[in-house]
Design an enzyme around this catalytic site. Structure first.
Site, PDB file in Angstrom:
ATOM      1  N   LYS A 230       0.849  -1.205   0.000  1.00 23.58           N
ATOM      2  CA  LYS A 230       0.000   0.000   0.000  1.00 23.58           C
ATOM      3  C   LYS A 230       0.878   1.246   0.000  1.00 23.58           C
ATOM      4  CE  LYS A 230      -3.916  -2.190   2.208  1.00 23.58           C
ATOM      5  NZ  LYS A 230      -5.303  -1.843   2.003  1.00 23.58           N
TER       6      LYS A 230
ATOM      7  N   HIS B  54      -1.030  -8.202   9.004  1.00 22.25           N
ATOM      8  CA  HIS B  54      -1.151  -6.784   8.645  1.00 22.25           C
ATOM      9  C   HIS B  54      -0.873  -5.856   9.838  1.00 22.25           C
ATOM     10  CE1 HIS B  54      -2.737  -8.542   5.120  1.00 22.25           C
ATOM     11  NE2 HIS B  54      -3.990  -8.628   5.487  1.00 22.25           N
TER      12      HIS B  54
ATOM     13  N   LYS C 212     -14.247  -6.873  12.058  1.00 26.21           N
ATOM     14  CA  LYS C 212     -15.177  -6.920  10.923  1.00 26.21           C
ATOM     15  C   LYS C 212     -16.496  -6.283  11.383  1.00 26.21           C
ATOM     16  CE  LYS C 212     -12.626  -9.763   8.313  1.00 26.21           C
ATOM     17  NZ  LYS C 212     -11.310  -9.157   8.176  1.00 26.21           N
TER      18      LYS C 212
HETATM   19  C1  BG6 Z   1      -7.042  -9.891   4.004  1.00 21.85           C
HETATM   20  C2  BG6 Z   1      -7.912 -10.554   5.025  1.00 21.85           C
HETATM   21  O1  BG6 Z   1      -5.694 -10.277   4.178  1.00 21.85           O
HETATM   22  O2  BG6 Z   1      -7.124  -8.475   4.131  1.00 21.85           O
HETATM   23  C3  BG6 Z   1      -9.359 -10.066   4.880  1.00 21.85           C
HETATM   24  O3  BG6 Z   1      -7.874 -11.966   4.848  1.00 21.85           O
HETATM   25  C4  BG6 Z   1      -9.421  -8.565   4.898  1.00 21.85           C
HETATM   26  O4  BG6 Z   1     -10.172 -10.614   5.919  1.00 21.85           O
HETATM   27  C5  BG6 Z   1      -8.429  -7.948   3.913  1.00 21.85           C
HETATM   28  O5  BG6 Z   1     -10.755  -8.185   4.561  1.00 21.85           O
HETATM   29  C6  BG6 Z   1      -8.365  -6.449   4.079  1.00 21.85           C
HETATM   30  O6  BG6 Z   1      -7.560  -5.893   3.074  1.00 21.85           O
HETATM   31  P1  BG6 Z   1      -7.715  -4.392   2.618  1.00 21.85           P
HETATM   32  O7  BG6 Z   1      -6.626  -4.155   1.652  1.00 21.85           O
HETATM   33  O8  BG6 Z   1      -9.085  -4.288   2.006  1.00 21.85           O
HETATM   34  O9  BG6 Z   1      -7.626  -3.551   3.852  1.00 21.85           O
END
Ligand code: BG6
Length: 483
Positions: A176, A234, A335
């Site tokens: 990103k 993440h 979520k």
């Molecule tokens: C993924 C997860 O790695 O990242 C998902 O498995 C999540 O659950 C997604 O929704 C979020 O990614 P971004 O780029 O939309 O923030």
């Protein structure tokens, strides 16, 4: 071998391929950034003709790639790069056919967009079939395993067939723009870096909030939950980039070494402190933008109506090193929260002595926003323009909005950057073996403490900011979440 690689994509009909990988490749093609002879071999189990696969692909791209860029002529050019091969990922014979069909002159980037349980098997079959040539690369999508032990098994199996420098572990957050910018912000700006420690910073918040539920992905998600799906990778990566020491060079090794030191310095969360330092929640029915939305256990594909899998996690973490001693890092992710928001908020300490009687001591804040509207915001105090009030203070925001600043009409998706780096073999934005294992070590200890202490799963309404206990986690320290 620059530019002379093809992509061999396992899981070409899967969710990730349709939502992220092919749209990113399409955008790169559209911008003329894919090398001339670059081809994609799409692999999936289903027996399909190439035309049937392309029809499926075109329908997947609609609604994901923006309409201005998706047209018949460009899709036809893009499609000319793609072949389809039906392959059962556990069938050795199929791998021999794959190896035999490879061009002798081109390298392969084997991209495993499949569940981690298949990583080891696929690497083994590729090796046994003679499909791995010198310089070939393998790409592993997160999560690498489901815990430290399975992660190690995968790493060991893959290492038997590919040297570490050809193994690319993806955490797409590193692709990103704002995440890369975090490195620039910290290490190209002296005034920021000199104010980046426990002497100046009161606390750090990292939020990754998503309004989506897990409907449609229940089978996968219920096995992992938010800790393994979002925190282990993440969130830990963002934490490392915020907290690490300056690397001595802009190289993958140098950055990875610093990240590993942070992961090792994270204070363990164990039986003694897990209840005090963490919150786990699961969404129940609620509202999103005026529409009713179901709870986790009422999702249409829910197969475990008594599931105790968490969809929300909040953690108060500490990094036990010289720079961060005593500075809490409040982390939360969930979520079905009210909005898509990913941000790092740095709150500075109050002034040691406030000489302005007409204003309370409001701390400076630096907000690094990944979603929505990627950018940076600095909150600072300035004098209020007023003749009536003398020396009154008011808060002003200095904002850098990346999209506005570039004049582009879209910020490239993380996968676009990562594909370009894969093709060029640049490992900078990929995750090293030690990092991923250290992150598992910390999360495994936390998960084990949850189990042993039977830390209660707190319900929260879809569309809210998580369980009330998450507010308490920070409010009991006289602080509040940035909202
Ligand atoms: C993924 C997860 O790695 O990242 C998902 O498995 C999540 O659950 C997604 O929704 C979020 O990614 P971004 O780029 O939309 O923030």
């Amino acid at each position: 071998m620059k530019g002379e690689y093809d992509l061999v994509l396992f899981g070409a009909r899967g969710d990730l391929a349709g939502r992220k990988l092919f749209p990113a490749l399409y955008h790169l093609h559209h911008c003329g950034l894919l090398p001339e002879g670059f081809r994609v071999v799409a692999l999936a189990r289903q027996e399909l003709t190439r035309d049937a696969f392309l029809a499926h692909l075109e329908s997947r791209l609609q609604g994901v790639v923006d309409a201005k860029r998706l047209n018949d002529a460009t899709f036809a050019e893009f499609a000319a790069r793609i072949d389809y091969l039906a392959l059962d990922f556990t069938d050795r014979e199929g791998f021999r056919r794959l190896a035999a069909g490879r061009s002798p002159r081109r390298g392969a980037i084997y991209y495993l967009a499949v569940p981690p349980a298949l990583f080891g098997t696929i690497a083994r079959h590729l090796g046994a079939a003679g499909a791995v040539r010198e310089g070939d690369r393998i790409v592993l999508e997160k999560p690498i395993g489901v815990d430290l032990a399975s992660c190690r098994r995968i790493n060991e199996e893959v290492a038997r067939h590919f040297p570490e420098e050809n193994i690319f572990r993806i955490d797409h957050y590193l692709g990103k723009e704002t995440v890369q910018n975090l490195l620039v912000l910290r290490f190209a700006n002296r005034f920021i870096n000199t104010q980046w420690d426990q002497g100046c910073i009161d606390h750090v918040q990292i939020t990754i909030a998503e309004p989506v539920g897990v409907g449609g992905r229940f089978a996968y998600y219920d096995q992992v939950g938010q800790l393994k799906d979002m925190v282990q990778n993440h969130l830990m990566q963002l934490l490392c980039l915020v907290a690490m020491e300056p690397p001595n060079a802009m190289t993958a090794d140098s950055i990875r070494e610093e990240k590993v030191k942070i992961l090792r310095a994270l204070r363990p969360i164990d039986d003694g402190n897990v209840a005090e330092l963490t919150v786990r929640g699961q969404y129940i029915a609620g509202w999103y933008h005026g529409e009713p939305v179901p709870g986790y256990l009422e999702e249409p594909d829910c197969t475990r109506p008594d599931s105790e899998t968490e969809t929300f996690v909040a953690i108060k973490a500490f990094i036990d090193n010289w720079r961060w001693a005593g500075v809490p890092f409040y982390l939360r992710t969930g979520k079905r929260l009210p909005e898509k928001r990913t941000e790092v908020v740095i709150t500075y300490k109050s002034l040691p002595h406030n000489i302005f009687s007409a204003g309370k001591n409001i701390p400076n804040r630096l907000i690094i926003r990944l979603e929505p509207n990627e950018g940076i915001q600095m909150e600072m105090l300035a004098k209020k323009h007023s003749l009536k009030e003398k020396m009154a203070l008011e808060r002003h925001n200095l904002r850098l909005d990346f999209l506005g600043a570039t004049g582009m009409d879209r910020i490239p998706d993380a996968y676009e950057r990562l594909f370009l780096d894969l093709i060029q073999g640049d490992p900078l934005l990929f995750v090293g073996r030690e990092e991923v294992e250290e992150a598992w070590r910390w999360c495994d200890a936390l998960a084990a403490a949850w189990n042993r202490q039977q830390v209660e799963l707190k319900p929260y309404h879809a569309g809210s900011w998580g369980p009330a206990k998450a507010e308490l986690l920070i409010e009991k320290d006289d602080r509040s979440w940035h909202e």
